[in-house]
Design an enzyme around this catalytic site. Structure first.
Site, PDB file in Angstrom:
ATOM      1  CG  ASN A 225      10.003  -2.128  -1.790  1.00 26.76           C
ATOM      2  OD1 ASN A 225      10.741  -2.794  -1.071  1.00 26.76           O
ATOM      3  ND2 ASN A 225       9.284  -1.105  -1.326  1.00 26.76           N
ATOM      4  CB  ALA A 226       4.290  -2.529  -2.996  1.00 25.77           C
ATOM      5  N   GLY A 227       4.782  -4.253  -0.221  1.00 26.57           N
ATOM      6  CA  GLY A 227       4.379  -5.444   0.510  1.00 26.57           C
ATOM      7  C   GLY A 227       3.708  -5.087   1.821  1.00 26.57           C
TER       8      GLY A 227
ATOM      9  CD  GLN B 237       9.356 -16.379  11.684  1.00 23.12           C
ATOM     10  OE1 GLN B 237      10.523 -16.547  11.359  1.00 23.12           O
ATOM     11  NE2 GLN B 237       8.931 -16.585  12.917  1.00 23.12           N
TER      12      GLN B 237
ATOM     13  CE1 TYR C 144       6.012  -9.865   3.965  1.00 32.54           C
ATOM     14  CE2 TYR C 144       7.613 -11.484   4.707  1.00 32.54           C
ATOM     15  CZ  TYR C 144       7.321 -10.232   4.201  1.00 32.54           C
ATOM     16  OH  TYR C 144       8.345  -9.353   3.931  1.00 32.54           O
TER      17      TYR C 144
END
Length: 241
Positions: free
Chosen positions: A82-84, A141, A147
């Site tokens: 999950n880390a981001g 995006q 990202y």
């Protein structure tokens, strides 16, 4: 015996919700974090969930951290990557440091965390891996080339590794959240949220971290063994595939 689960970035935001939901479902949970000692201490005091500090972009740190978790809690059967982080900027202004920081934390961490637990899962013929990608890994995006590239890479990682793990009883899946009511999103000017975000979400609201957590609990369950290589979109209908 309760299964052991590691949640990276597990003490804040979506990760905290996942850690809590897994504990409530009967798992022994280890929540890793990178640097916010105050938040991690408060999370541990509130929940009783074990917290561990290491940098997911560092393979050796991950291997050592996982070894400590297994010594404390037992073999890892569930891993939630999950880390981001974000380091946004238009590409013509993006620096090398912005690019590599995001790629290393959001994509390379999947190898760093998964490789050390993979052999144990194969030997035990059971494993559950969930990678938290993003709507922006699906649609792209502007201002987030780094990202979006990393999160799209997460999905490719899942699709390929799921094929390798299937015969060994290991499932590998991705969840792509849309705009979720975390600290990061709540920090956006409310006027911007009302004008530029909510109108594009058909359900008309932000998602809640607990909604992502419930999806994780389903995917890591023992009886979810026929679901692998999947990408679950949880974005309120903002982007449909």
């Amino acid at each position: 015996m309760s299964r052991v689960a590691i949640v990276t970035g597990g003490t804040r935001g979506i990760g905290a919700a996942i850690s809590k939901a897994l504990k409530a479902a009967g798992y022994k949970v280890a929540a890793s974090y990178a640097g916010n000692d105050e938040a991690a201490t408060a999370f541990n005091a509130e929940t009783g969930i074990h917290v561990y500090k290491w940098d997911v972009s560092d393979y050796d740190a991950c291997a050592a951290g996982i070894a400590k978790v297994e010594a404390d809690l037992g073999p890892v059967d569930v891993l939630v990557n999950n880390a981001g982080i974000t380091k946004d900027g238009m590409f013509h202004k993006m620096t090398k440091d912005q690019w590599y920081a995001v790629i290393n934390t959001n994509l390379n961490s999947l190898f760093n965390m998964t490789r050390p637990v993979w052999e144990g899962m194969r030997a035990r013929k059971f494993g559950r891996i969930v990678c938290i990608s993003s709507i922006n890994g699906q649609k792209g995006q502007m201002g987030q080339v780094n990202y979006s590239a990393a999160k799209a890479g997460d999905i490719g990682f899942v699709k390929a590794l799921a094929q390798e793990g299937a015969r060994a009883g290991i499932t590998v899946n991705a969840i792509c959240p849309g705009y979720i009511a975390t600290e990061m999103v709540k920090a956006i000017d409310p006027a911007v949220v009302e004008k530029s975000i909510l109108p594009y979400i058909p359900v008309g609201r932000l998602g809640e971290p607990e909604e992502i957590a419930r999806a994780v609990v389903f995917l890591v369950a023992d009886d979810a063994g026929f679901v692998t290589g999947s990408t679950l979109s949880a974005n309120g209908g903002q982007y449909m595939i």
